[in-house]
Design a protein around this motif. Structure first.
Motif, PDB file in Angstrom:
ATOM      1  N   GLY A  22       0.794  -1.231   0.000  1.00 24.46           N
ATOM      2  CA  GLY A  22       0.000   0.000   0.000  1.00 24.46           C
ATOM      3  C   GLY A  22       0.818   1.269   0.000  1.00 24.46           C
ATOM      4  N   GLY A  23       2.093   1.178  -0.336  1.00 26.21           N
ATOM      5  CA  GLY A  23       2.949   2.349  -0.360  1.00 26.21           C
ATOM      6  C   GLY A  23       2.935   3.068  -1.692  1.00 26.21           C
ATOM      7  N   VAL A  24       3.777   4.099  -1.764  1.00 30.13           N
ATOM      8  CA  VAL A  24       3.871   4.952  -2.954  1.00 30.13           C
ATOM      9  C   VAL A  24       5.324   5.052  -3.377  1.00 30.13           C
ATOM     10  N   ILE A  25       5.582   4.882  -4.676  1.00 29.59           N
ATOM     11  CA  ILE A  25       6.943   4.947  -5.204  1.00 29.59           C
ATOM     12  C   ILE A  25       6.996   5.918  -6.379  1.00 29.59           C
ATOM     13  N   VAL A  26       8.214   6.290  -6.750  1.00 35.00           N
ATOM     14  CA  VAL A  26       8.439   7.077  -7.964  1.00 35.00           C
ATOM     15  C   VAL A  26       9.287   6.243  -8.907  1.00 35.00           C
ATOM     16  N   ALA A  36       3.566   6.391  -8.280  1.00 37.66           N
ATOM     17  CA  ALA A  36       2.743   5.213  -8.548  1.00 37.66           C
ATOM     18  C   ALA A  36       2.354   4.467  -7.278  1.00 37.66           C
ATOM     19  N   CYS A  37       1.240   3.725  -7.384  1.00 34.33           N
ATOM     20  CA  CYS A  37       0.752   2.903  -6.268  1.00 34.33           C
ATOM     21  C   CYS A  37      -0.126   1.786  -6.823  1.00 34.33           C
ATOM     22  N   ASP A  38      -0.629   0.947  -5.929  1.00 33.60           N
ATOM     23  CA  ASP A  38      -1.546  -0.139  -6.260  1.00 33.60           C
ATOM     24  C   ASP A  38      -2.881   0.455  -6.739  1.00 33.60           C
ATOM     25  N   ARG A  47      -3.427   8.970  -1.223  1.00 31.23           N
ATOM     26  CA  ARG A  47      -2.119   9.526  -0.862  1.00 31.23           C
ATOM     27  C   ARG A  47      -1.461  10.225  -2.051  1.00 31.23           C
ATOM     28  N   ILE A  48      -1.588   9.643  -3.248  1.00 29.68           N
ATOM     29  CA  ILE A  48      -1.030  10.301  -4.437  1.00 29.68           C
ATOM     30  C   ILE A  48      -1.721  11.639  -4.673  1.00 29.68           C
ATOM     31  N   TYR A  49      -3.037  11.668  -4.565  1.00 27.94           N
ATOM     32  CA  TYR A  49      -3.755  12.932  -4.739  1.00 27.94           C
ATOM     33  C   TYR A  49      -3.300  13.974  -3.720  1.00 27.94           C
ATOM     34  N   GLU A  50      -3.096  13.548  -2.491  1.00 28.39           N
ATOM     35  CA  GLU A  50      -2.663  14.475  -1.448  1.00 28.39           C
ATOM     36  C   GLU A  50      -1.250  14.986  -1.710  1.00 28.39           C
ATOM     37  N   ASP A 166       7.826   6.603  -0.456  1.00 28.84           N
ATOM     38  CA  ASP A 166       8.511   5.481   0.191  1.00 28.84           C
ATOM     39  C   ASP A 166       9.811   5.087  -0.502  1.00 28.84           C
ATOM     40  N   LEU A 167       9.855   5.194  -1.830  1.00 29.59           N
ATOM     41  CA  LEU A 167      11.057   4.799  -2.572  1.00 29.59           C
ATOM     42  C   LEU A 167      11.071   5.490  -3.920  1.00 29.59           C
ATOM     43  N   TYR A 168      12.243   6.020  -4.269  1.00 25.88           N
ATOM     44  CA  TYR A 168      12.460   6.590  -5.597  1.00 25.88           C
ATOM     45  C   TYR A 168      13.390   5.668  -6.373  1.00 25.88           C
TER      46      TYR A 168
END
Length: 219
Positions: A22-26, A36-38, A47-50, A166-168
Motif C-alpha cells: 500500500g505504499g507509494v513509489i516514484v 505510482a501505487c496499487d 495519498r497520491i492525490y494528497e 517510500d522509494l524513488y
C-alpha cells in the motif's frame, strides 16, 4: 522513507513489495518520472492525490508492462482506440479504455453517460517495463505537484515530494518534460477521436495513423 535507489533487482523487488503493502513509489518512464501505487488500493490512491495536491476530478492513469493486461483489469479499448493502440503502444500514447461491470480498479472515472473509463499506458522503456513486470499494473501520475512541470530526473521528483514517498527508483534523465498524448473515442468528433491532451505524439500523427491503408490500421 524517501530513499533513492538505482534500478536493479534488489530495488525492483523492494518497489514491488512497497506497492503490495500500500505504499507509494516514484519510477522512471519513457516520458517523465511517475508517482505510482496499487490501483486497487483506495488509501494509496488518496495519498497520491494528497502528495500532488491534485484535484480529484483529474483521474490517474494505469500503466502496465503489456497491453494484454487491459483485459485482465476488466477494461477494453473501443474502436478506433484499439487500432491506435496497436500502432502506438508501447509508447507515449494513453488511450481511454472503458471499464467492464466487474472492473475492480479504484482509479476509474464515472462519466455522465453512465460509462466508467480509465486511461492506460504501456511505456516504451525496457527499464520501466522491467519494473512494471515486478510490480504489476500501477496507478500513476507525473511525479510533480499539480500545475508544476513534470519531473525529468529523480532529483526533480525528490524536490517535489521529499521523504513523503517510500522509494524513488533512479533510471537517469528522461527524454524531456512532456507527457503522453491522451486520446478518447468519440463518434461525434473528427476521425471518431477526441485528443484530450497533446503530448509527445502529435495530434497529426495520431490522425494520420487512422488513415493508413484506407483506415485498415491494425485490423
Amino acid at each position: 522513507m524517501g530513499e533513492v535507489c538505482t534500478v536493479d533487482d534488489g530495488s525492483i523487488a523492494r518497489a514491488a513489495q512497497i506497492i503490495k503493502d500500500g505504499g507509494v513509489i516514484v519510477i522512471p518512464t519513457d516520458t517523465v518520472y511517475g508517482i505510482a501505487c496499487d490501483p486497487f488500493n483506495s488509501k494509496a490512491i488518496d495519498r497520491i492525490y494528497e502528495l500532488k495536491r491534485r484535484p480529484r476530478y483529474k483521474a490517474l492513469q494505469v500503466i502496465m508492462a503489456d497491453a494484454d493486461d487491459v483485459e485482465d483489469l476488466g477494461l477494453y479499448l473501443p474502436a478506433p482506440l484499439n487500432r491506435l493502440a496497436a500502432a502506438f503502444l508501447p509508447g507515449a500514447f494513453s488511450p481511454i479504455a472503458v471499464a467492464e461491470q466487474d472492473c475492480r480498479l479504484k482509479t476509474i472515472r464515472h462519466e455522465s453517460d453512465g460509462h466508467a473509463t480509465q486511461a492506460i499506458r504501456v511505456p516504451n522503456s525496457a527499464l520501466s517495463l522491467r519494473i512494471l513486470r515486478a510490480t504489476g499494473p500501477v496507478a500513476a501520475s507525473s511525479a510533480n505537484r499539480s500545475g508544476d512541470e513534470s519531473a525529468q530526473t529523480v532529483n526533480e521528483a525528490v524536490a517535489a515530494f521529499g521523504d513523503q514517498v517510500d522509494l524513488y527508483l533512479d533510471g537517469g534523465p528522461t527524454q524531456g518534460h512532456i507527457a503522453s498524448t491522451v486520446v478518447a473515442a468519440d463518434p461525434t468528433e473528427r476521425d471518431s477521436i477526441n485528443v484530450l491532451r497533446e503530448g509527445v505524439i502529435h495530434q497529426a500523427a495520431i490522425r494520420e495513423a487512422l488513415h493508413i491503408n484506407g483506415g485498415g490500421l491494425g485490423a
